[in-house]
Design a protein around this motif. Structure first.
Motif, PDB file in Angstrom:
ATOM      1  N   ILE B  43     -54.123  -3.708  -7.471  1.00 42.32           N
ATOM      2  CA  ILE B  43     -53.570  -4.666  -8.240  1.00 42.32           C
ATOM      3  C   ILE B  43     -51.879  -4.484  -8.193  1.00 42.32           C
ATOM      4  O   ILE B  43     -51.272  -5.617  -8.492  1.00 42.32           O
ATOM      5  CB  ILE B  43     -53.783  -4.492  -9.849  1.00 42.32           C
ATOM      6  N   PHE B  44     -51.462  -3.621  -7.611  1.00 43.70           N
ATOM      7  CA  PHE B  44     -49.980  -3.661  -7.287  1.00 43.70           C
ATOM      8  C   PHE B  44     -49.554  -4.744  -6.391  1.00 43.70           C
ATOM      9  O   PHE B  44     -48.523  -5.159  -6.497  1.00 43.70           O
ATOM     10  CB  PHE B  44     -49.658  -2.341  -6.552  1.00 43.70           C
ATOM     11  N   ARG B  87     -56.223  -2.694 -16.305  1.00 41.14           N
ATOM     12  CA  ARG B  87     -56.308  -2.373 -14.623  1.00 41.14           C
ATOM     13  C   ARG B  87     -55.314  -1.765 -14.145  1.00 41.14           C
ATOM     14  O   ARG B  87     -55.350  -1.050 -12.979  1.00 41.14           O
ATOM     15  CB  ARG B  87     -56.767  -3.710 -14.060  1.00 41.14           C
ATOM     16  N   PHE B  88     -54.264  -2.216 -14.403  1.00 37.05           N
ATOM     17  CA  PHE B  88     -52.663  -1.616 -13.947  1.00 37.05           C
ATOM     18  C   PHE B  88     -52.490  -0.196 -14.220  1.00 37.05           C
ATOM     19  O   PHE B  88     -52.439   0.639 -13.416  1.00 37.05           O
ATOM     20  CB  PHE B  88     -51.827  -2.594 -14.621  1.00 37.05           C
ATOM     21  N   GLU B  89     -53.032   0.225 -15.368  1.00 34.17           N
ATOM     22  CA  GLU B  89     -52.723   1.534 -15.937  1.00 34.17           C
ATOM     23  C   GLU B  89     -53.597   2.544 -15.201  1.00 34.17           C
ATOM     24  O   GLU B  89     -53.303   3.644 -14.705  1.00 34.17           O
ATOM     25  CB  GLU B  89     -52.996   1.811 -17.428  1.00 34.17           C
ATOM     26  N   THR B  90     -54.974   1.697 -15.143  1.00 34.34           N
ATOM     27  CA  THR B  90     -56.042   2.679 -14.059  1.00 34.34           C
ATOM     28  C   THR B  90     -55.424   3.036 -12.921  1.00 34.34           C
ATOM     29  O   THR B  90     -55.780   3.944 -12.183  1.00 34.34           O
ATOM     30  CB  THR B  90     -57.503   2.053 -14.163  1.00 34.34           C
ATOM     31  N   ARG B  91     -54.972   2.072 -12.173  1.00 40.99           N
ATOM     32  CA  ARG B  91     -54.526   1.967 -10.770  1.00 40.99           C
ATOM     33  C   ARG B  91     -53.441   3.012 -10.737  1.00 40.99           C
ATOM     34  O   ARG B  91     -53.279   3.807  -9.815  1.00 40.99           O
ATOM     35  CB  ARG B  91     -54.058   0.556 -10.492  1.00 40.99           C
ATOM     36  N   SER B  95     -53.174   6.782  -8.642  1.00 35.44           N
ATOM     37  CA  SER B  95     -52.165   6.664  -7.644  1.00 35.44           C
ATOM     38  C   SER B  95     -51.013   7.923  -7.853  1.00 35.44           C
ATOM     39  O   SER B  95     -50.543   8.040  -6.889  1.00 35.44           O
ATOM     40  CB  SER B  95     -51.498   5.465  -7.475  1.00 35.44           C
ATOM     41  N   ILE B  96     -51.024   8.461  -8.881  1.00 34.03           N
ATOM     42  CA  ILE B  96     -49.720   9.333  -9.037  1.00 34.03           C
ATOM     43  C   ILE B  96     -50.390  10.722  -8.847  1.00 34.03           C
ATOM     44  O   ILE B  96     -51.245  11.283  -9.158  1.00 34.03           O
ATOM     45  CB  ILE B  96     -49.274   9.204 -10.462  1.00 34.03           C
ATOM     46  N   PRO B  97     -49.379  11.681  -8.421  1.00 32.01           N
ATOM     47  CA  PRO B  97     -49.604  13.189  -8.297  1.00 32.01           C
ATOM     48  C   PRO B  97     -49.952  13.864  -9.903  1.00 32.01           C
ATOM     49  O   PRO B  97     -49.400  13.216 -10.820  1.00 32.01           O
ATOM     50  CB  PRO B  97     -48.312  13.703  -7.809  1.00 32.01           C
ATOM     51  N   ALA B  98     -50.277  15.085  -9.702  1.00 28.43           N
ATOM     52  CA  ALA B  98     -50.599  15.777 -11.016  1.00 28.43           C
ATOM     53  C   ALA B  98     -49.307  15.699 -11.932  1.00 28.43           C
ATOM     54  O   ALA B  98     -48.099  16.105 -11.368  1.00 28.43           O
ATOM     55  CB  ALA B  98     -50.973  17.126 -10.658  1.00 28.43           C
ATOM     56  N   ALA B 309     -43.405   9.596 -12.946  1.00 28.59           N
ATOM     57  CA  ALA B 309     -44.183   9.351 -11.718  1.00 28.59           C
ATOM     58  C   ALA B 309     -44.403   7.966 -11.252  1.00 28.59           C
ATOM     59  O   ALA B 309     -44.573   7.575 -10.219  1.00 28.59           O
ATOM     60  CB  ALA B 309     -45.553  10.283 -11.946  1.00 28.59           C
ATOM     61  N   ALA B 310     -44.731   7.076 -12.446  1.00 28.79           N
ATOM     62  CA  ALA B 310     -45.136   5.839 -12.218  1.00 28.79           C
ATOM     63  C   ALA B 310     -43.911   5.033 -11.606  1.00 28.79           C
ATOM     64  O   ALA B 310     -43.970   4.312 -10.706  1.00 28.79           O
ATOM     65  CB  ALA B 310     -45.528   4.977 -13.194  1.00 28.79           C
ATOM     66  N   ALA B 311     -42.783   5.313 -11.976  1.00 28.78           N
ATOM     67  CA  ALA B 311     -41.484   4.698 -11.467  1.00 28.78           C
ATOM     68  C   ALA B 311     -41.419   5.090 -10.017  1.00 28.78           C
ATOM     69  O   ALA B 311     -41.012   4.322  -9.214  1.00 28.78           O
ATOM     70  CB  ALA B 311     -40.320   5.225 -12.257  1.00 28.78           C
TER      71      ALA B 311
END
Lengths: 84, 341
Positions: B43-44, B87-91, B95-98, B309-311
């Motif tokens: 979705i990105f 969907r955006f949040e799930t993706r 995708s982010i590390p721990a 992490a998302a940024a």
């Protein structure tokens, strides 16, 4: 309201001195240096290209600030002098 | 924004058509249409969904000249938004590390954020601009940035009434600077408009929306996702901390790149201001804002680091895509007249 000092200076670990509150920044001639914002970060690592302000260079230099509590107990041996 | 963007697929076509016709009776079918659309694992990079999100969020900012203000709180559009956000949040979560687990004190939070910045992958647009970018490429660079920088700081401002004490005070202190400390001409968004004018670009917000691809919109939509929802008050603070912590040194490089190409003030003012301002802001944002919030509300620590992490994730993806595309000799802008499938 609690009594807070008019000015605070925060020693940012391995970073600049953060100056908040009422202060005046003066050059050697006593002329005002415009801080351009209410809170300023003053360079502590010596590497900034926009001194006296911080530009983040301390991160590139991996600047290690001394432990502020150590400064209260100065030891002459901690201040090496150049050989005469 | 002056005009609605051009659609980029079936869902954005339906949404824009609805807004243009000002017909709420056809709104309920939108969320169903979303369910029928194939799930794009990335979705990105989904032009249709990212444009829809951008339009839906923009209704909460300055809106569109041709769209009635009441659409902002239309429940069918809010439902559509919420489904895309899911969907955006799930993706993002995939995708982010721990997420780091640290003690709930400001110093530990600031150190953990610094470690995240150190470990973040992604190619440096700043290095490319400083050393190699052509005049056409720096114009593209400004066009991409314009979709955030012309409303710089706004998505984070949503968080102010949701915070208290030290964190609120820190955020207001930073935002005051972003908005020019009472001097409109010093607003960072206006400094950016002057930079654009210096390169003969249109400094009106949204003027280039049709040229800006999904991955860039995703990095802006991320801020609205976090900024508009109280449950993400930690994330929007973590996001701002990362933006401030990754600003001074890159902006010095941007300034160097523009000077290399022969520009000076006022084009370089925006970047020079950020070198100085963000050296201050990063200290306040990491320690007092993010750290202060975690001290006051330890249960939101995970959300603060999620935002951070998302940024780093989305800016890393956008930066890598941008530099890779330039190196291949291609443009990073969408075609001027065509609509991507």
């Amino acid at each position: 309201m609690s009594a807070t000092p008019g000015t605070s200076i925060t020693l940012c670990p391995h970073g600049p001195l953060l100056v908040r509150g009422d202060f005046e920044l003066l050059d050697a001639m006593g002329l005002t240096v415009d801080p351009r914002r209410g809170t300023v970060a003053l360079c502590r690592c010596g590497g900034s290209l926009i001194k006296p302000f911080c530009d983040g260079t301390h991160k590139l230099l991996e600047f290690q600030a001394p432990d502020p509590t150590a400064a209260r107990a100065p030891n002459i041996d901690d201040h090496p002098r150049s050989p005469t | 924004m002056r005009t609605l963007p051009r659609p980029r697929g079936p869902l954005s076509s339906a949404l824009l058509n609805l807004l243009e016709r000002d017909d709420p009776s056809r709104a309920p079918e939108l969320a169903d249409r979303m369910e029928q659309s194939p799930v794009d694992p990335d979705i990105f990079f989904d032009e249709d969904l990212q444009l829809c999100l951008f339009v839906l969020y923009e209704l909460h900012y300055s809106g569109f000249d041709s769209v009635a203000d009441r659409w902002e709180w239309n429940t069918d559009l809010l439902q559509l938004r919420s489904r895309i956000e899911e969907r955006f949040e799930t993706r993002i979560m995939q995708s982010i590390p721990a997420i780091p687990r640290v003690e709930a004190n400001a110093q530990s939070v600031a150190e953990a954020l610094s470690a995240m910045v150190e470990a973040a992958p992604g190619r440096s647009v700043a290095d490319f601009v400083a050393r190699r970018a052509t005049i056409d490429q720096v114009r593209e660079f400004l066009v991409h940035k314009s979709i955030y920088q012309l409303k710089e700081a706004d998505p984070h401002t949503w968080a102010i009434p949701r915070l208290g004490g030290r964190a609120k005070s820190a955020l207001v202190e930073i935002q005051g600077d972003e908005y020019g400390n009472g001097l409109p001409g010093r607003m960072h968004s206006q400094l950016f408009a002057r930079t654009m004018a210096g390169l003969d670009l249109d400094g009106e917000f949204g003027a280039y929306i049709d040229r800006i691809p999904a991955i860039v919109l995703a990095s802006v939509n991320l801020m609205s996702l976090f900024g508009l929802q109280r449950r993400h008050r930690g994330a929007i603070c973590g996001h701002l901390a990362i933006y401030e912590m990754t600003s001074s040194l890159p902006n010095a490089k941007y300034a160097r790149g523009f000077r290399r190409l022969g520009f000076g003030a006022p084009v370089t003012d925006y970047f020079d201001e950020h070198v100085e301002a963000d050296a201050v802001h990063e200290q306040i944002a990491a320690r007092d804002l993010a750290g202060g919030l975690v001290e006051a509300e330890p249960q939101v620590a995970g959300n603060v680091f999620l935002g951070a992490a998302a940024a780093l994730l989305l800016d890393g993806l956008a930066g890598t895509w941008q530099v890779d595309t330039w190196e291949s000799g291609a443009t990073t802008l969408l075609p001027a007249a065509e609509v991507p499938a």
